[in-house]
Design a protein around this motif. Structure first.
Motif, PDB file in Angstrom:
ATOM      1  N   ASN A   1       0.761  -1.201   0.063  1.00 23.56           N
ATOM      2  CA  ASN A   1      -0.037   0.017  -0.195  1.00 23.56           C
ATOM      3  C   ASN A   1       0.679   1.101   0.133  1.00 23.56           C
ATOM      4  O   ASN A   1       0.271   2.434  -0.234  1.00 23.56           O
ATOM      5  CB  ASN A   1      -0.962  -0.068   1.254  1.00 23.56           C
ATOM      6  CG  ASN A   1      -0.439  -0.267   2.608  1.00 23.56           C
ATOM      7  OD1 ASN A   1       0.964  -0.172   2.718  1.00 23.56           O
ATOM      8  ND2 ASN A   1      -1.042  -0.639   3.217  1.00 23.56           N
ATOM      9  N   ALA A   2       2.117   1.320   0.135  1.00 23.36           N
ATOM     10  CA  ALA A   2       3.146   2.323  -0.047  1.00 23.36           C
ATOM     11  C   ALA A   2       3.665   2.608  -1.191  1.00 23.36           C
ATOM     12  O   ALA A   2       4.260   3.731  -1.418  1.00 23.36           O
ATOM     13  CB  ALA A   2       4.045   2.129   1.262  1.00 23.36           C
ATOM     14  N   GLY A   3       3.459   1.817  -2.127  1.00 28.13           N
ATOM     15  CA  GLY A   3       4.026   1.994  -3.444  1.00 28.13           C
ATOM     16  C   GLY A   3       3.269   1.080  -4.646  1.00 28.13           C
ATOM     17  O   GLY A   3       2.054   0.943  -4.377  1.00 28.13           O
ATOM     18  N   ASN A   4       3.971   1.226  -5.697  1.00 26.39           N
ATOM     19  CA  ASN A   4       3.371   0.701  -6.829  1.00 26.39           C
ATOM     20  C   ASN A   4       4.283  -0.689  -7.573  1.00 26.39           C
ATOM     21  O   ASN A   4       4.137  -0.754  -8.734  1.00 26.39           O
ATOM     22  CB  ASN A   4       2.892   1.563  -7.836  1.00 26.39           C
ATOM     23  CG  ASN A   4       3.612   2.563  -8.018  1.00 26.39           C
ATOM     24  OD1 ASN A   4       5.001   2.384  -7.892  1.00 26.39           O
ATOM     25  ND2 ASN A   4       3.579   3.845  -8.900  1.00 26.39           N
ATOM     26  N   MET A   5       5.274  -0.976  -6.704  1.00 28.05           N
ATOM     27  CA  MET A   5       6.209  -1.934  -7.312  1.00 28.05           C
ATOM     28  C   MET A   5       5.488  -3.428  -7.144  1.00 28.05           C
ATOM     29  O   MET A   5       5.015  -3.906  -6.091  1.00 28.05           O
ATOM     30  CB  MET A   5       7.329  -1.953  -6.493  1.00 28.05           C
ATOM     31  CG  MET A   5       8.467  -2.995  -6.642  1.00 28.05           C
ATOM     32  SD  MET A   5       9.843  -3.011  -5.561  1.00 28.05           S
ATOM     33  CE  MET A   5       9.126  -3.954  -4.353  1.00 28.05           C
ATOM     34  N   LEU A   6       5.500  -4.015  -8.435  1.00 30.18           N
ATOM     35  CA  LEU A   6       4.804  -5.498  -8.342  1.00 30.18           C
ATOM     36  C   LEU A   6       5.969  -6.311  -7.987  1.00 30.18           C
ATOM     37  O   LEU A   6       7.102  -6.425  -8.288  1.00 30.18           O
ATOM     38  CB  LEU A   6       4.432  -6.045  -9.667  1.00 30.18           C
ATOM     39  CG  LEU A   6       2.847  -5.613  -9.975  1.00 30.18           C
ATOM     40  CD1 LEU A   6       2.730  -6.042 -11.606  1.00 30.18           C
ATOM     41  CD2 LEU A   6       1.807  -6.454  -9.350  1.00 30.18           C
ATOM     42  N   THR A   7       5.746  -7.313  -6.826  1.00 26.59           N
ATOM     43  CA  THR A   7       6.672  -8.467  -6.397  1.00 26.59           C
ATOM     44  C   THR A   7       6.119  -9.717  -6.892  1.00 26.59           C
ATOM     45  O   THR A   7       4.990 -10.088  -6.354  1.00 26.59           O
ATOM     46  CB  THR A   7       6.646  -8.305  -4.778  1.00 26.59           C
ATOM     47  OG1 THR A   7       7.234  -7.204  -4.357  1.00 26.59           O
ATOM     48  CG2 THR A   7       7.735  -9.418  -4.532  1.00 26.59           C
ATOM     49  N   PHE A   8       6.894 -10.527  -7.685  1.00 26.44           N
ATOM     50  CA  PHE A   8       6.255 -11.699  -8.307  1.00 26.44           C
ATOM     51  C   PHE A   8       6.699 -12.752  -7.518  1.00 26.44           C
ATOM     52  O   PHE A   8       7.687 -12.674  -6.906  1.00 26.44           O
ATOM     53  CB  PHE A   8       6.743 -11.539  -9.844  1.00 26.44           C
ATOM     54  CG  PHE A   8       6.227 -10.742 -10.704  1.00 26.44           C
ATOM     55  CD1 PHE A   8       6.429  -9.536 -11.026  1.00 26.44           C
ATOM     56  CD2 PHE A   8       5.086 -11.316 -11.505  1.00 26.44           C
ATOM     57  CE1 PHE A   8       5.849  -8.460 -11.740  1.00 26.44           C
ATOM     58  CE2 PHE A   8       4.213 -10.416 -12.349  1.00 26.44           C
ATOM     59  CZ  PHE A   8       4.695  -9.162 -12.728  1.00 26.44           C
ATOM     60  N   GLY A   9       5.792 -13.723  -7.944  1.00 25.37           N
ATOM     61  CA  GLY A   9       6.317 -15.076  -7.505  1.00 25.37           C
ATOM     62  C   GLY A   9       7.222 -15.664  -8.343  1.00 25.37           C
ATOM     63  O   GLY A   9       7.420 -15.087  -9.393  1.00 25.37           O
ATOM     64  N   GLY A  10       7.745 -16.936  -8.171  1.00 25.82           N
ATOM     65  CA  GLY A  10       8.575 -17.792  -8.894  1.00 25.82           C
ATOM     66  C   GLY A  10       7.856 -18.229 -10.196  1.00 25.82           C
ATOM     67  O   GLY A  10       8.604 -18.595 -11.183  1.00 25.82           O
ATOM     68  N   GLY A  11       6.600 -18.258 -10.408  1.00 29.69           N
ATOM     69  CA  GLY A  11       5.878 -18.800 -11.695  1.00 29.69           C
ATOM     70  C   GLY A  11       5.575 -20.332 -11.466  1.00 29.69           C
ATOM     71  O   GLY A  11       6.210 -21.109 -11.133  1.00 29.69           O
ATOM     72  N   THR A  12       4.469 -20.677 -12.119  1.00 30.30           N
ATOM     73  CA  THR A  12       4.031 -21.953 -12.063  1.00 30.30           C
ATOM     74  C   THR A  12       3.724 -22.336 -13.808  1.00 30.30           C
ATOM     75  O   THR A  12       2.967 -21.627 -14.384  1.00 30.30           O
ATOM     76  CB  THR A  12       2.853 -22.452 -11.460  1.00 30.30           C
ATOM     77  OG1 THR A  12       3.032 -22.101 -10.107  1.00 30.30           O
ATOM     78  CG2 THR A  12       2.278 -23.790 -11.747  1.00 30.30           C
ATOM     79  N   ARG A  13       4.654 -23.405 -14.160  1.00 33.30           N
ATOM     80  CA  ARG A  13       4.483 -23.614 -15.764  1.00 33.30           C
ATOM     81  C   ARG A  13       3.383 -24.678 -15.841  1.00 33.30           C
ATOM     82  O   ARG A  13       3.489 -25.878 -15.114  1.00 33.30           O
ATOM     83  CB  ARG A  13       5.786 -24.018 -16.517  1.00 33.30           C
ATOM     84  CG  ARG A  13       5.460 -24.526 -17.746  1.00 33.30           C
ATOM     85  CD  ARG A  13       7.061 -24.935 -18.399  1.00 33.30           C
ATOM     86  NE  ARG A  13       7.947 -23.772 -18.341  1.00 33.30           N
ATOM     87  CZ  ARG A  13       9.179 -23.715 -18.837  1.00 33.30           C
ATOM     88  NH1 ARG A  13       9.578 -24.975 -19.455  1.00 33.30           N
ATOM     89  NH2 ARG A  13      10.027 -22.819 -18.705  1.00 33.30           N
ATOM     90  N   LEU A  14       2.065 -24.363 -16.171  1.00 31.26           N
ATOM     91  CA  LEU A  14       1.014 -25.169 -16.401  1.00 31.26           C
ATOM     92  C   LEU A  14       0.846 -25.705 -17.727  1.00 31.26           C
ATOM     93  O   LEU A  14       0.928 -25.151 -18.876  1.00 31.26           O
ATOM     94  CB  LEU A  14      -0.127 -24.631 -15.956  1.00 31.26           C
ATOM     95  CG  LEU A  14      -1.602 -25.038 -16.357  1.00 31.26           C
ATOM     96  CD1 LEU A  14      -1.805 -26.397 -15.494  1.00 31.26           C
ATOM     97  CD2 LEU A  14      -2.822 -24.115 -16.357  1.00 31.26           C
ATOM     98  N   MET A  15       0.813 -27.246 -17.794  1.00 32.13           N
ATOM     99  CA  MET A  15       0.693 -28.024 -19.040  1.00 32.13           C
ATOM    100  C   MET A  15      -0.909 -28.566 -18.893  1.00 32.13           C
ATOM    101  O   MET A  15      -0.940 -29.426 -17.962  1.00 32.13           O
ATOM    102  CB  MET A  15       1.709 -28.917 -19.297  1.00 32.13           C
ATOM    103  CG  MET A  15       1.308 -29.741 -20.633  1.00 32.13           C
ATOM    104  SD  MET A  15       2.590 -30.995 -21.007  1.00 32.13           S
ATOM    105  CE  MET A  15       3.993 -29.767 -20.940  1.00 32.13           C
ATOM    106  N   VAL A  16      -1.623 -28.244 -19.870  1.00 30.89           N
ATOM    107  CA  VAL A  16      -3.137 -29.118 -19.817  1.00 30.89           C
ATOM    108  C   VAL A  16      -2.978 -29.936 -20.858  1.00 30.89           C
ATOM    109  O   VAL A  16      -2.774 -29.526 -22.060  1.00 30.89           O
ATOM    110  CB  VAL A  16      -4.263 -27.891 -19.909  1.00 30.89           C
ATOM    111  CG1 VAL A  16      -5.507 -28.786 -19.961  1.00 30.89           C
ATOM    112  CG2 VAL A  16      -4.131 -26.850 -18.839  1.00 30.89           C
ATOM    113  N   LYS A  17      -3.238 -31.205 -20.554  1.00 33.89           N
ATOM    114  CA  LYS A  17      -2.985 -32.451 -21.764  1.00 33.89           C
ATOM    115  C   LYS A  17      -4.608 -32.577 -22.184  1.00 33.89           C
ATOM    116  O   LYS A  17      -5.361 -32.654 -21.461  1.00 33.89           O
ATOM    117  CB  LYS A  17      -2.705 -33.721 -21.048  1.00 33.89           C
ATOM    118  CG  LYS A  17      -1.088 -33.511 -20.750  1.00 33.89           C
ATOM    119  CD  LYS A  17      -0.509 -34.879 -20.362  1.00 33.89           C
ATOM    120  CE  LYS A  17       0.974 -34.859 -20.442  1.00 33.89           C
ATOM    121  NZ  LYS A  17       1.906 -36.084 -20.083  1.00 33.89           N
ATOM    122  N   PRO A  18      -4.375 -32.601 -23.528  1.00 37.91           N
ATOM    123  CA  PRO A  18      -5.786 -32.867 -24.336  1.00 37.91           C
ATOM    124  C   PRO A  18      -6.447 -34.299 -24.058  1.00 37.91           C
ATOM    125  O   PRO A  18      -5.630 -35.193 -23.410  1.00 37.91           O
ATOM    126  CB  PRO A  18      -5.529 -32.914 -25.834  1.00 37.91           C
ATOM    127  CG  PRO A  18      -4.142 -32.894 -25.802  1.00 37.91           C
ATOM    128  CD  PRO A  18      -3.549 -32.631 -24.592  1.00 37.91           C
TER     129      PRO A  18
END
Lengths: 113, 112
Positions: free
Chosen positions: B95-112
């Motif tokens: 709430n003091a700023g506008n810097m986005l802190t990101f998580g490490g990411g999740t690679r999602l694969m959806v199999k048909p």
């Protein structure tokens, strides 16, 4: 739908050279940002810019980096003397007034040889 | 304290299944929690976001669940489709700023 644009899409440079990455934020947005993403890693904040000055910067954003809004539409990131470890995707983002939503451009892939 | 921790790193789901990605944070000053979707070679695209005054937000097949006391939030993708295959990042702004802190990411694969 308006979007953030960035040029070039890919920049290759020699170590020690200066590079300028360019961004055109969405036209009615007032807050501008640069982020970078080293291959396979998370997105990291570099700097935010509002009212023609830096409002926040990270530890990554050292004296080699600078930002500028040279006219009413462009927002640039300059790296004065590139290092090998500066190789990354650089994303520009912008957000409208009174809103936390940040919209990202497609990125510039910087390769330092 | 500025970190956002994301799990799992990768996820494989069958078409039609539910994809669940979790994030946790420490900084109680965070007050805006977006999720971004990123396809290879593209920039992150805002998917859905939540503020801590609500426990759940739903937009189409995407739902954020938010647990303020546990300092955790998660993304649920219902009826997952192969087109949902991408990397998903949670993020937070304080709430003091506008810097986005990101998580490490999740690679999602959806199999048909």
């Amino acid at each position: 739908e308006p979007e953030v644009t960035q040029t070039p899409s890919h920049q290759v440079t020699q170590m020690g050279q200066e590079v300028i990455l360019r961004c055109v934020p969405i036209s009615n947005h007032l807050y501008f940002y640069w982020y970078r993403q080293i291959l396979g890693q998370k997105v990291e904040f570099l700097v935010s810019f509002y009212n023609n000055e830096i409002s926040e910067k990270s530890e990554i954003f050292d004296d080699q980096f600078s930002v500028e809004r040279p006219d009413g539409s462009n927002f640039t990131l300059k790296i004065r003397s590139t290092k090998l470890e500066d190789s990354a995707m650089y994303f520009c983002a912008s957000s409208p007034p009174g809103n936390n939503e940040q919209f990202f451009g497609p990125g510039t892939r910087l390769t330092v040889l | 304290q500025q970190q956002v921790k994301q799990s799992p790193q990768s996820l494989i789901v069958q078409k039609g299944g539910i994809s669940i990605i979790n994030c946790a944070y420490e900084n109680t000053a965070f007050d805006y929690f977006p999720w971004y979707q990123q396809f290879p070679g593209k920039g992150p695209a805002l998917l859905i976001a939540i503020r801590p005054d609500v426990s759940e937000k739903k937009e189409g097949r995407f739902t954020i669940s938010f647990n303020k006391s546990a300092k955790q939030f998660s993304l649920h993708i219902m009826d997952s489709q192969p087109g949902d295959s991408a990397t998903y990042f949670c993020a937070a702004i304080n709430n003091a700023g506008n810097m986005l802190t990101f998580g490490g990411g999740t690679r999602l694969m959806v199999k048909p």
